[in-house]
Design an enzyme around this catalytic site. Structure first.
Site, PDB file in Angstrom:
ATOM      1  CG  ASP A  37      -0.192  -0.009   2.527  1.00  0.00           C
ATOM      2  OD1 ASP A  37       1.061  -0.029   2.505  1.00  0.00           O
ATOM      3  OD2 ASP A  37      -0.849  -0.009   3.579  1.00  0.00           O
ATOM      4  NE  ARG A  95       7.995  25.225  -6.731  1.00  0.00           N
ATOM      5  CZ  ARG A  95       7.686  24.564  -7.832  1.00  0.00           C
ATOM      6  NH1 ARG A  95       7.611  25.203  -8.983  1.00  0.00           N
ATOM      7  NH2 ARG A  95       7.471  23.262  -7.810  1.00  0.00           N
ATOM      8  CG  HIS A 129      11.268  29.336  -4.304  1.00  0.00           C
ATOM      9  ND1 HIS A 129      11.519  29.501  -5.650  1.00  0.00           N
ATOM     10  CD2 HIS A 129      10.267  30.196  -3.997  1.00  0.00           C
ATOM     11  CE1 HIS A 129      10.684  30.395  -6.140  1.00  0.00           C
ATOM     12  NE2 HIS A 129       9.925  30.839  -5.160  1.00  0.00           N
ATOM     13  CG  ASP A 169      11.251  34.398 -11.895  1.00  0.00           C
ATOM     14  OD1 ASP A 169      12.361  34.528 -11.350  1.00  0.00           O
ATOM     15  OD2 ASP A 169      10.558  33.370 -11.785  1.00  0.00           O
ATOM     16  CE  LYS A 192       7.723  32.874 -13.124  1.00  0.00           C
ATOM     17  NZ  LYS A 192       8.445  31.653 -12.776  1.00  0.00           N
ATOM     18  CB  SER A 223       8.367  22.764 -11.811  1.00  0.00           C
ATOM     19  OG  SER A 223       7.354  21.910 -11.393  1.00  0.00           O
ATOM     20  CB  THR A 224       5.387  22.840 -15.802  1.00  0.00           C
ATOM     21  OG1 THR A 224       5.627  24.260 -15.824  1.00  0.00           O
ATOM     22  CG2 THR A 224       4.527  22.484 -14.614  1.00  0.00           C
ATOM     23  N   GLY A 225       8.517  23.424 -16.751  1.00  0.00           N
ATOM     24  CA  GLY A 225       9.305  23.955 -17.874  1.00  0.00           C
ATOM     25  C   GLY A 225       8.699  25.216 -18.472  1.00  0.00           C
TER      26      GLY A 225
HETATM   27  C1  R5P Z   1       9.399  30.297  -9.486  1.00  0.00           C
HETATM   28  O1  R5P Z   1       9.315  31.351  -8.910  1.00  0.00           O
HETATM   29  C2  R5P Z   1      10.662  29.526  -9.627  1.00  0.00           C
HETATM   30  O2  R5P Z   1      11.786  30.301  -9.433  1.00  0.00           O
HETATM   31  C3  R5P Z   1      10.732  28.833 -10.968  1.00  0.00           C
HETATM   32  O3  R5P Z   1      10.785  29.813 -11.986  1.00  0.00           O
HETATM   33  C4  R5P Z   1       9.525  27.975 -11.188  1.00  0.00           C
HETATM   34  O4  R5P Z   1       9.291  27.181 -10.074  1.00  0.00           O
HETATM   35  C5  R5P Z   1       9.685  27.111 -12.420  1.00  0.00           C
HETATM   36  O5  R5P Z   1       8.522  26.369 -12.592  1.00  0.00           O
HETATM   37  P1  R5P Z   1       8.033  25.949 -14.030  1.00  0.00           P
HETATM   38  O6  R5P Z   1       9.148  25.150 -14.645  1.00  0.00           O
HETATM   39  O7  R5P Z   1       6.802  25.131 -13.761  1.00  0.00           O
HETATM   40  O8  R5P Z   1       7.733  27.196 -14.781  1.00  0.00           O
END
Ligand code: R5P
Length: 296
Positions: A37, A95, A129, A169, A192, A223-225
């Site tokens: 599990d 974050r 972060h 950003d 950003k 993360s997601t790019g």
């Molecule tokens: C956000 O403030 C972080 O510094 C990164 O820019 C962010 O976490 C990147 O995430 P993603 O790849 O999803 O845009």
């Protein structure tokens, strides 16, 4: 001096072994069992009373599971009389260090209290972060920077001619500025906006003078790019030369790597705080340098 040992959390086996080697410290032997599990059970058949233990566990996805394993190990080791120092190469939830919208949970504060209540007396992480998050911890915490290691790696392995270093950003600009200073390059900052409900990212670059210039986009997390992708699209439109994207924590959720490359990035480079196909820079080196300065 108290015995110093390393506990290799299941999310960071290789990382912890390499850290232990650098510090010439033994690894605590542990049996790890995972039930069908998905619950984890640890068994430490070793006397750890009076020892000072570096519990190394990164909290990349599955974030909650990796945290739970950290809590289980920390609680057990502290109950057995060890002093527990959590070494968290990638700190999940960092974050969520403030309320962006009314009613949001400041989850990093909850994590910090869970660490304390499971017996953690000190925390070390890599490039948290935002430095603001450190204030949420009720115990000593330090964020080691892997930026110098990233700079060194890129200088050695990428042929770039007088590159421009880009912050995608505002939040990442201090880190990126440090990168640019160490590299000896100029620094540009994009702005950003992320829609706090949909998560959609919009990057503004202003007038860009990067035609045929190589660039390095630097961020803490991919993360997601979406962030790197949006920045790379602006740079491609402005006819930049080679685009290298560098990050500390390559989470690379789902097809993030492909999304980033499709936007015209030539190379994506990260550290091994999160294991991935781009984790080429070894963050155990700056971590070990810092940990050597502590007496326990
Ligand atoms: C956000 O403030 C972080 O510094 C990164 O820019 C962010 O976490 C990147 O995430 P993603 O790849 O999803 O845009």
């Amino acid at each position: 001096m108290t015995d110093r040992l390393v506990f290799a959390g299941p999310a960071s086996g290789e990382f912890a072994n390499s850290l232990a080697k650098r510090l010439s410290l033994p690894i605590v032997s542990v049996d790890v069992k995972e039930f069908s599990d998905t619950e984890t059970k640890f068994r430490v058949d070793e006397n750890v009373s009076g020892a000072s233990i570096l519990v190394v566990q990164s909290t990349y996805p599955p974030v909650d599971k990796n945290y739970m394993q950290l809590f289980l190990a920390a609680h057990h080791l502290s109950q057995e009389g060890a002093k527990v120092h959590a070494v968290i190469p990638y700190m999940g939830y960092a974050r969520q260090d403030k309320q962006f919208l009314r009613g949001e949970v400041v989850s990093l504060g909850v994590i910090s209290h869970l660490l304390r209540s499971t017996g953690v007396s000190r925390v070390t992480t890599v490039d948290i972060h935002s430095a603001e998050g450190l204030a949420l911890f009720p115990m000593p915490i330090y964020s080691v920077s892997a930026i110098p290691a990233l700079v060194q790696y890129i200088k050695r392995n990428q042929k770039l001619s007088s590159p421009v270093v880009i912050s995608p950003d505002f939040g990442s600009s201090k880190r990126t500025e440090a990168f640019a200073t160490l590299y000896g390059a100029v620094h540009l900052r994009f702005s950003k906006e992320r829609d706090r409900i949909t998560g959609q990212v919009k990057v503004e670059a202003g007038a860009l003078d990067v035609k045929d210039r190589d660039v390095i986009i630097v961020d803490d997390i991919v993360s997601t790019g979406a962030t790197i992708r949006a920045a790379a699209e602006k740079l491609r439109k402005a006819e930049a030369g080679r685009i290298v994207a560098a990050c500390i924590h390559p989470l690379l959720i789902e097809n993030a790597y492909e999304r980033v490359m499709e936007a015209g990035v030539d190379e994506l480079i990260g550290t091994n705080t999160v294991p991935s196909k781009v984790s080429k820079v070894d963050a155990t080196e700056p971590l070990a340098s810092y940990l050597r300065t502590l007496t326990e």
